[in-house]
Scaffold this motif. Structure first.
Motif, PDB file in Angstrom:
ATOM      1  N   HIS A 186       1.023  -1.157  -0.973  1.00 27.94           N
ATOM      2  CA  HIS A 186      -0.195  -0.093  -0.081  1.00 27.94           C
ATOM      3  C   HIS A 186       1.231   1.532  -0.435  1.00 27.94           C
ATOM      4  O   HIS A 186       1.951   1.453   0.060  1.00 27.94           O
ATOM      5  N   GLY A 187       0.337   2.196  -0.168  1.00 31.46           N
ATOM      6  CA  GLY A 187       0.921   3.621  -0.850  1.00 31.46           C
ATOM      7  C   GLY A 187       1.012   4.371   0.293  1.00 31.46           C
ATOM      8  O   GLY A 187       1.766   5.460   0.726  1.00 31.46           O
ATOM      9  N   SER A 188      -0.159   4.513   1.624  1.00 31.09           N
ATOM     10  CA  SER A 188      -0.533   4.568   2.145  1.00 31.09           C
ATOM     11  C   SER A 188       0.510   4.298   4.200  1.00 31.09           C
ATOM     12  O   SER A 188       1.002   3.443   4.056  1.00 31.09           O
ATOM     13  N   LYS A 189       0.254   4.970   4.565  1.00 29.53           N
ATOM     14  CA  LYS A 189       0.997   4.845   5.958  1.00 29.53           C
ATOM     15  C   LYS A 189      -0.235   5.128   6.764  1.00 29.53           C
ATOM     16  O   LYS A 189      -1.609   5.027   7.424  1.00 29.53           O
ATOM     17  N   LEU A 190       0.398   4.599   8.361  1.00 31.09           N
ATOM     18  CA  LEU A 190      -0.250   3.988   9.623  1.00 31.09           C
ATOM     19  C   LEU A 190       0.526   4.661  10.756  1.00 31.09           C
ATOM     20  O   LEU A 190       1.600   4.943  10.618  1.00 31.09           O
ATOM     21  N   TRP A 191      -0.138   5.019  12.114  1.00 34.05           N
ATOM     22  CA  TRP A 191       0.502   5.678  12.559  1.00 34.05           C
ATOM     23  C   TRP A 191      -0.223   4.542  13.810  1.00 34.05           C
ATOM     24  O   TRP A 191      -0.800   4.312  14.195  1.00 34.05           O
ATOM     25  N   TYR A 192       1.529   4.384  14.986  1.00 35.14           N
ATOM     26  CA  TYR A 192       1.087   3.270  16.966  1.00 35.14           C
ATOM     27  C   TYR A 192       1.405   4.510  17.516  1.00 35.14           C
ATOM     28  O   TYR A 192       2.618   5.379  17.429  1.00 35.14           O
ATOM     29  N   TYR A 193       0.724   4.693  17.856  1.00 39.35           N
ATOM     30  CA  TYR A 193       1.100   5.447  19.521  1.00 39.35           C
ATOM     31  C   TYR A 193       2.032   3.913  20.977  1.00 39.35           C
ATOM     32  O   TYR A 193       0.942   3.383  21.146  1.00 39.35           O
ATOM     33  N   LEU A 194       3.472   4.002  21.167  1.00 35.06           N
ATOM     34  CA  LEU A 194       3.504   3.241  22.394  1.00 35.06           C
ATOM     35  C   LEU A 194       3.971   4.289  23.198  1.00 35.06           C
ATOM     36  O   LEU A 194       4.521   5.681  23.623  1.00 35.06           O
ATOM     37  N   VAL A 195       2.664   4.746  24.152  1.00 37.54           N
ATOM     38  CA  VAL A 195       1.960   5.615  25.375  1.00 37.54           C
ATOM     39  C   VAL A 195       3.298   5.175  26.223  1.00 37.54           C
ATOM     40  O   VAL A 195       2.750   3.752  26.969  1.00 37.54           O
ATOM     41  N   LEU A 196       4.066   4.872  27.214  1.00 38.87           N
ATOM     42  CA  LEU A 196       4.639   4.945  28.380  1.00 38.87           C
ATOM     43  C   LEU A 196       4.091   5.505  30.028  1.00 38.87           C
ATOM     44  O   LEU A 196       4.828   6.939  30.484  1.00 38.87           O
ATOM     45  N   ASP A 197       3.768   4.673  29.979  1.00 39.62           N
ATOM     46  CA  ASP A 197       2.515   5.313  31.285  1.00 39.62           C
ATOM     47  C   ASP A 197       2.648   4.338  32.674  1.00 39.62           C
ATOM     48  O   ASP A 197       2.749   2.945  32.949  1.00 39.62           O
ATOM     49  N   PRO A 198       3.559   5.557  33.405  1.00 42.04           N
ATOM     50  CA  PRO A 198       3.971   5.189  34.916  1.00 42.04           C
ATOM     51  C   PRO A 198       3.080   4.301  36.188  1.00 42.04           C
ATOM     52  O   PRO A 198       3.441   4.293  36.810  1.00 42.04           O
ATOM     53  N   SER A 199       2.367   5.303  35.240  1.00 38.97           N
ATOM     54  CA  SER A 199       1.115   4.767  36.350  1.00 38.97           C
ATOM     55  C   SER A 199       0.601   3.290  36.633  1.00 38.97           C
ATOM     56  O   SER A 199      -0.234   1.994  37.491  1.00 38.97           O
ATOM     57  N   ASP A 200       0.683   2.086  35.101  1.00 42.85           N
ATOM     58  CA  ASP A 200       0.499   0.889  35.233  1.00 42.85           C
ATOM     59  C   ASP A 200       2.560   0.508  34.295  1.00 42.85           C
ATOM     60  O   ASP A 200       2.118  -0.206  32.664  1.00 42.85           O
ATOM     61  N   PRO A 201       2.781   0.744  34.644  1.00 42.05           N
ATOM     62  CA  PRO A 201       4.397  -0.229  34.204  1.00 42.05           C
ATOM     63  C   PRO A 201       4.468  -1.838  33.603  1.00 42.05           C
ATOM     64  O   PRO A 201       4.176  -2.340  33.104  1.00 42.05           O
ATOM     65  N   LYS A 202       3.426  -2.254  34.632  1.00 43.72           N
ATOM     66  CA  LYS A 202       2.927  -4.435  33.809  1.00 43.72           C
ATOM     67  C   LYS A 202       2.481  -3.825  32.459  1.00 43.72           C
ATOM     68  O   LYS A 202       3.181  -4.754  31.406  1.00 43.72           O
ATOM     69  N   LYS A 203       1.047  -3.397  32.112  1.00 39.31           N
ATOM     70  CA  LYS A 203       0.374  -3.173  30.798  1.00 39.31           C
ATOM     71  C   LYS A 203       2.019  -2.328  29.626  1.00 39.31           C
ATOM     72  O   LYS A 203       1.592  -2.660  29.113  1.00 39.31           O
ATOM     73  N   THR A 204       2.513  -1.224  30.406  1.00 36.70           N
ATOM     74  CA  THR A 204       3.141  -0.332  29.880  1.00 36.70           C
ATOM     75  C   THR A 204       4.894  -1.315  29.317  1.00 36.70           C
ATOM     76  O   THR A 204       4.760  -1.460  28.266  1.00 36.70           O
ATOM     77  N   ASN A 205       4.690  -2.511  30.699  1.00 36.06           N
ATOM     78  CA  ASN A 205       6.071  -3.260  29.428  1.00 36.06           C
ATOM     79  C   ASN A 205       5.808  -4.491  28.657  1.00 36.06           C
ATOM     80  O   ASN A 205       6.444  -5.046  27.758  1.00 36.06           O
ATOM     81  N   GLN A 206       4.847  -4.465  28.777  1.00 34.41           N
ATOM     82  CA  GLN A 206       3.445  -5.931  28.151  1.00 34.41           C
ATOM     83  C   GLN A 206       3.682  -5.626  26.426  1.00 34.41           C
ATOM     84  O   GLN A 206       3.772  -5.774  25.277  1.00 34.41           O
ATOM     85  N   ARG A 207       3.367  -4.062  26.565  1.00 36.66           N
ATOM     86  CA  ARG A 207       2.893  -3.487  25.030  1.00 36.66           C
ATOM     87  C   ARG A 207       4.239  -2.981  24.842  1.00 36.66           C
ATOM     88  O   ARG A 207       4.147  -3.527  23.297  1.00 36.66           O
ATOM     89  N   ILE A 208       5.554  -2.439  25.478  1.00 39.17           N
ATOM     90  CA  ILE A 208       6.158  -2.526  24.590  1.00 39.17           C
ATOM     91  C   ILE A 208       7.199  -3.176  24.442  1.00 39.17           C
ATOM     92  O   ILE A 208       7.776  -4.264  23.304  1.00 39.17           O
TER      93      ILE A 208
END
Length: 157
Positions: A52-74
């Protein structure tokens, strides 16, 4: 001054929406910034989509209030793109890495938009066809508004 000749203009259709499903993607750019919603540090990741010629955006938010979920996502992001350098300060080195994402369609300002739901781990990328990316010249325009993933839409909640 340039003299516009409307006889030499041909209206062209814009890019079509990226279909729902799993797609190989390549990191085109990574921008370190602050989340407008929470003020947390985050990475805005621009993705080229195979076929495809289009792009997508992905946001990787670093949330210190939920380190387990943030580390899982990273960890899922790193696994998807084969990133083994876990030093987040080295994010410029992520450019060019190839991984895969699940794309969904959601309404945004009255239009259907392609959105990254989550990154696919390496094992789940085996069934995808080989990556085929558009050239840099043809992949610059897009009709997709960047949409921030909602935490409740992530697959590991």
């Amino acid at each position: 001054m340039w003299q516009f000749d409307p006889n030499q203009y041909e209206a062209k259709e814009g890019f079509s929406i990226i279909p729902v499903g799993d797609h190989r993607v390549r990191i085109n750019d990574v921008i370190s910034k602050k989340s407008k919603n929470t003020g947390n540090d985050m990475f805005e990741i621009v993705l080229d989509v195979s076929g495809h010629g289009s792009k997508l955006w992905y946001y990787l938010v670093l949330d210190p209030s939920d380190p387990k979920k943030t580390n899982q996502r990273i960890g899922t992001f790193f696994d998807s793109f084969g990133i083994t350098d876990y030093n987040m300060a080295n994010y410029p080195r992520w450019k060019g890495k190839v991984g895969a994402v699940r794309v969904v369609h959601e309404e945004y300002n009255g239009d259907q938009q392609a959105k990254v739901r989550f990154c696919l781990n390496r094992k789940n990328q085996d069934k995808l066809p080989p990556a085929k990316f558009a050239s840099a010249e043809t992949a610059t325009a897009t009709n997709f508004a960047p949409i921030v993933d909602e935490d409740d839409a992530l697959p590991f909640n």
